[in-house]
Write an enzyme that holds these catalytic residues in place. Structure first.
Site, mmCIF file in Angstrom:
data_model
loop_
_atom_site.group_PDB
_atom_site.id
_atom_site.type_symbol
_atom_site.label_atom_id
_atom_site.label_comp_id
_atom_site.label_asym_id
_atom_site.label_seq_id
_atom_site.Cartn_x
_atom_site.Cartn_y
_atom_site.Cartn_z
ATOM 1 N N SER A 95 0.843 -1.190 0.000
ATOM 2 C CA SER A 95 0.000 0.000 0.000
ATOM 3 C C SER A 95 0.888 1.254 0.000
ATOM 4 O O SER A 95 1.681 1.441 -0.909
ATOM 5 C CB SER A 95 -0.968 -0.055 1.180
ATOM 6 N N ASP A 218 -9.883 -5.910 -3.964
ATOM 7 C CA ASP A 218 -9.372 -4.761 -3.212
ATOM 8 C C ASP A 218 -10.220 -3.531 -3.520
ATOM 9 O O ASP A 218 -10.213 -3.019 -4.640
ATOM 10 C CB ASP A 218 -7.911 -4.521 -3.582
ATOM 11 N N HIS A 246 -7.943 -5.810 0.276
ATOM 12 C CA HIS A 246 -6.748 -4.968 0.397
ATOM 13 C C HIS A 246 -5.664 -5.653 1.236
ATOM 14 O O HIS A 246 -4.483 -5.515 0.942
ATOM 15 C CB HIS A 246 -7.135 -3.625 1.020
#
Length: 269
Positions: A95, A218, A246
């Protein structure tokens, strides 16, 4: 764990195993320990030395209340690799951590031999921009969601439908996230860094062998945004892992770890 004086701040790190190092960079507000249960054991078993880090803004690393930029976080990772005497080495980012790694590949390509980018993006799309603006507005107004509700939102947005159908599993995740919410406070500077400009043209200069991992369900970083990054980096490999949200690296660690280690052992592109 060890607190190192790195790039002018106290940076909390942890090392596991021996062998060639792999540095793991977590996402917004997360500690490096998010990799400890799944990625660290797999890397150690494969003969690597796993190095996790708590990014600036996340205690016990300095919170840097005066504020900081993405370049500062990139500088932290670069200085850590140099302090370890490990460059060039393998680096994995998740991320926001993946965005840090991407920028490191542009700024200091000689420090990274192979890179894995999980749940990443090269620009801020309209939905993620609105999400970040909302989080910043709540923080500025002193609005704090009840920990159980915030935990529920993380499960809603972070996991696949397959995981959400597992009632006991959901309860376990709710309990875990609720505890983490109660013991942490978001860094405004980290939240602000979620709003990145379009960096895809700059990523065309990257020469480091790179694997981009997307997660099929996600909601926060949809696969098409990950694909854009892979398409921008010359020769990058792309893989979409199905039935993962995610937090795919903890939802399906077996598949994710196999992809990472297979890429490392494959020698690059």
């Amino acid at each position: 764990m060890a607190v190192r004086r790195i790039n002018g701040i106290d940076l909390n790190t942890a090392e596991y195993g021996t062998g060639e190092p792999v540095v793991l960079i977590p996402g917004t507000g997360a500690r490096g320990s998010i990799f400890r249960a799944h990625q660290v054991p797999a890397l150690v078993a494969a003969g690597f030395r796993a190095v996790t880090v708590d990014n600036r803004g996340v205690p016990p690393t300095d919170r840097c209340e005066e504020g900081f930029a993405l370049g500062d976080m990139v500088g932290d990772v670069a200085a850590l690799i140099e302090d370890l005497g490990a460059g060039p080495c393998r680096v994995v980012g998740f991320s926001m951590g993946a965005i840090v790694v991407q920028e490191l590949l542009v700024a200091r390509p000689g420090l990274v031999s192979q890179a894995v980018l999980m749940a990443t993006r090269g620009r801020t799309d309209a939905l993620s921009a609105a999400h970040t603006e909302g989080e910043l507005a709540m923080l500025d107004r002193g609005v704090k969601l009840p920990p159980r509700f915030e935990a529920a939102m993380r499960v809603y947005t972070g996991f696949s439908r397959r995981t959400q159908r597992d009632e006991q599993g959901v309860r376990n995740w709710l309990d875990l996230f609720e505890m983490s919410v109660e013991s942490s406070e978001p860094s405004r500077s980290q939240l602000e860094l979620e709003r990145i400009p379009d960096r895809r043209e700059d990523y065309r200069r990257i020469t480091t062998p790179t694997l981009v991992l997307a997660f099929g369900e996600d909601m926060l970083t949809p696969p098409h945004l990950c694909r854009e990054v892979a398409d921008a980096i010359p020769g990058a490999k792309f893989r979409e892992i199905a039935e993962c949200g995610h937090f795919g690296h903890i939802e399906d660690p077996h598949t994710v770890n196999a992809a990472i280690i297979g890429f490392f052992r494959g020698g690059g592109r």
